[in-house]
Structure formats: structure tokens, C-alpha cells
Write an enzyme that holds these catalytic residues in place. Structure first.
Site, PDB file in Angstrom:
ATOM      1  CB  CYS A 145      14.284   0.670  -6.221  1.00 51.41           C
ATOM      2  SG  CYS A 145      14.145   1.524  -4.624  1.00 51.41           S
ATOM      3  CB  THR A 170       7.086 -10.166   3.683  1.00 56.18           C
ATOM      4  OG1 THR A 170       7.013  -9.010   2.839  1.00 56.18           O
ATOM      5  CG2 THR A 170       6.352  -9.886   4.981  1.00 56.18           C
ATOM      6  CE  LYS A 180      12.522  -8.365  -6.963  1.00 50.70           C
ATOM      7  NZ  LYS A 180      13.394  -8.342  -5.784  1.00 50.70           N
ATOM      8  CB  SER A 226       9.500   3.734   2.143  1.00 54.28           C
ATOM      9  OG  SER A 226      10.124   4.696   1.311  1.00 54.28           O
ATOM     10  CB  SER A 246       7.418  -4.052  -2.937  1.00 57.50           C
ATOM     11  OG  SER A 246       8.098  -2.905  -3.373  1.00 57.50           O
ATOM     12  CE  LYS A 289      18.739  -2.276   0.024  1.00 58.28           C
ATOM     13  NZ  LYS A 289      17.243  -2.274  -0.002  1.00 58.28           N
ATOM     14  N   GLY A 327       4.461  -9.616   0.751  1.00 59.40           N
ATOM     15  CA  GLY A 327       3.783 -10.609   1.584  1.00 59.40           C
ATOM     16  C   GLY A 327       2.532 -11.164   0.927  1.00 59.40           C
TER      17      GLY A 327
END
Ligand code: DHB
Length: 314
Positions: free
Chosen positions: A132, A275, A166, A70, A197, A43, A224
Site C-alpha cells: 500500500c 480501475t 500482493k 490515495s 498501483s 478490501k 489502469g
């Protein structure tokens, strides 16, 4: 053969979790070690531990099209993950390497964390998260090209060896060009992970006329299947632009072996699952791998190198 090499470490197969899913606590990380994944990533860590945003803060979307979250960076603080990395069995029978995600709330936080990992001199690989979307008041560094370059100018020499970044999804060709040009200036940046995301969507339940998640008036990052074409575009855009020797890790929209195949066609050297891992649990790795091998066999491919990046255009 589904093995791959990223940042100088070998993965027995190219699948791993997307950072954030099933990787906050040691017991979750242990499930990943025991799964058929080819690697695992922790994480995203901040300097200090965080509880994150109020719940509900993750929800699957109706029709299995994806998810919204979130979370707000709930994590145990970087020392927890540094300690995990110190105790990790790098000679585990599965041959799985360990990736560590860092998401400092400021450049100073990232600096401190990178210094600590450098000083520990461990064989784990850092993925610095510039994307993020869920902490109120903290815009994504990945959408500020100047801030991203400045951050890399500070962090690259501290890390001092191959690492990755990332990235958020980009939606404009000029942004692909600008971001890739920055990464190409840094020899230690050997991979980018595309995509985080799709930030700040709003999912609403029709019956109750209510947002699905509580934080930020219901706004959250989308993942997803619904993000698959955006993910493939970002993977391929960076695959085409990055200097030789730099790799792309694909992330976004993987529910089966088919989407992994598409990520590889777009240029991915490894593929992360978020996801679908959240919804299905760690059994997803065995299933998806089996589906990928079946698809490759049906198409007559023996290794992923035979089709990596080979998407045809009209
Ligand atoms: C969180 C979400 C992200 O997409 C990310 O990259 C890091 C943290 C979160 O809300 O916890």
C-alpha cells in the site's frame, strides 16, 4: 474453459476484482458474488477500522488511460472481514472462492490478523498486502527486502497453509531476483499478485492547474492502461523466477479481453481488474470474459493452459 486453481481452490473463471475496488462493504462484496467474476477479494484490512484519507481521493485520468488514488486504507477493520468470511457461502452456486486481503500497518498488526484467521480455520485464502503506497509515514514493505523476509519468517508459520502476497511493481532486474529468491524460501507462499498501483504519481488538471486528488499534495497510486507494460513485466519476471508450484496473479491495465490474454501470455494464472471495475461496475466481468473467449476462439485456443506463460521473445 476459463477455470483456474489458485492456492488449492478452484475458480470457475480466472477473473476477480483487484483488492480495494468494490469490496469494502458487504453490499459491494455481494455485487461481486452476483457478478460473473470467478472469485472476489475483500478490501485490505487493518487491525482497526479506518476512515482513510480526505476526499477527493480517487480520480480517473483524462483519455481513459488510467486512474490515481490515495484512499489511505479506508476499511472496516479485520473483524468485519473475518465475520464476512465466517458467514460466506463457500458452497455458492457460482462456485466462487473467497480471498481476504490483509494490510497491517505493522508486523504486529499482520501477526494478530493472521492468528485470528488461522484460528477461524476457514476455506478462504489470504493475500497479504506488502504494497500500500498511500499511508503517510508507512513505507511499502515490498520495497524493503529485509523487512519483507522478516515479515514472512513471522507470518508464514502462523498462517500455516498456502497463501499469497500482493506486490508493488519493481523496476529493476536485481529487485526481481531478490524478491523472487525470498518467496522461494517459503513453501506456503504459493502465489504473488503483480502489481499494486504504481506508487506516488502526480496527476494535474491543466485548466485549473490543480492536483486531481487531495491527499499527500496530490500524490497517489496509478492504475489502469498506463501501467499495463509494467504489470506484464512484473507478472512475467516472477513467472520466470518462482519455483514450480508457485503462481502469479496478474493485476494492472485490464480494460478488455485483450489485456487479460496478454497477462496470461506473460504467465498469469488469474487476473484482477481494478480501475476498469471502478469505472464500469461489476458488468465488466461478463464483457471481458466474452471478449477473452472470442479472442481465444479466433486464435484457436480452447484453454488458457495452451498459452499461459508462452510469450515469445525475439
Ligand atoms: C490502498 C491502496 C493500495 O494500493 C493498497 O494496496 C492498499 C490500500 C489505499 O489507499 O486504501
Amino acid at each position: 474453459d476459463l477455470s483456474t486453481t489458485i492456492a488449492g481452490v478452484k475458480l470457475p473463471n480466472l477473473l476477480l476484482n483487484a483488492s480495494g475496488v468494490n469490496c469494502r462493504f458487504e453490499n459491494e462484496l455481494q455485487q461481486l458474488v452476483e457478478s460473473k467474476s470467478g472469485s472476489l477479494i475483500t478490501k485490505s484490512a487493518t487491525l482497526n477500522s479506518r476512515e482513510g484519507n480526505p476526499e477527493p481521493r480517487y480520480a480517473p485520468l483524462a483519455g481513459s488511460i488510467g486512474s490515481i488514488n490515495s484512499m489511505g486504507l479506508p476499511n472496516q477493520g479485520y473483524e468485519y472481514y473475518l465475520n464476512y468470511a465466517k458467514n460466506f457461502d463457500y458452497n455458492n452456486t457460482a462456485g466462487k472462492p473467497l480471498f481476504i486481503s490483509l494490510a497491517g500497518l505493522s508486523l504486529a498488526e499482520n501477526k494478530t490478523m493472521c492468528e485470528a484467521f488461522r484460528d477461524a480455520n476457514l476455506p478462504c485464502v489470504l493475500e497479504v498486502n506488502f504494497s500500500c503506497p498511500n499511508v503517510p509515514g508507512k513505507p511499502q514493505v515490498g520495497y524493503d527486502m529485509e523487512a519483507m523476509e522478516q515479515a514472512l519468517q513471522v507470518l508464514d508459520p502462523i498462517i500455516g497453509r498456502p497463501f499469497g502476497i500482493k506486490l508493488p511493481p519493481y523496476f529493476d532486474i536485481a529487485h526481481f531476483d531478490q524478491a523472487a529468491a525470498i518467496f522461494n524460501k517459503f513453501d506456503n507462499v504459493v502465489f504473488v499478485t503483480c502489481i499494486n498501483s504504481v506508487g506516488n504519481g502526480l496527476a494535474i488538471d491543466l485548466d485549473s492547474e490543480t492536483a486531481l486528488i487531495k491527499p499527500k499534495d496530490g500524490f497517489g497510486g496509478l492504475g489502469g492502461l498506463l501501467v499495463l507494460p509494467t504489470a506484464l513485466a512484473n507478472v512475467n519476471a516472477f513467472y520466470r523466477r518462482l519455483k514450480p508450484g508457485k503462481q502469479v496473479i496478474g493485476c494492472g491495465g485490464v480494460t478488455s479481453g485483450k489485456e487479460v490474454f496478454l497477462h496470461i501470455l506473460a504467465g498469469a494464472s488469474a487476473v484482477e481488474i481494478g480501475t476498469q471495475l471502478m469505472e464500469e461496475g461489476t458488468g465488466v466481468f461478463e464483457r471481458v470474459q466474452k471478449e477473452l473467449v472470442e479472442l481465444m476462439t479466433a486464435k484457436g485456443y480452447k484453454s488458457v493452459e495452451e498459452f499461459r506463460g508462452k510469450v515469445k521473445t525475439l
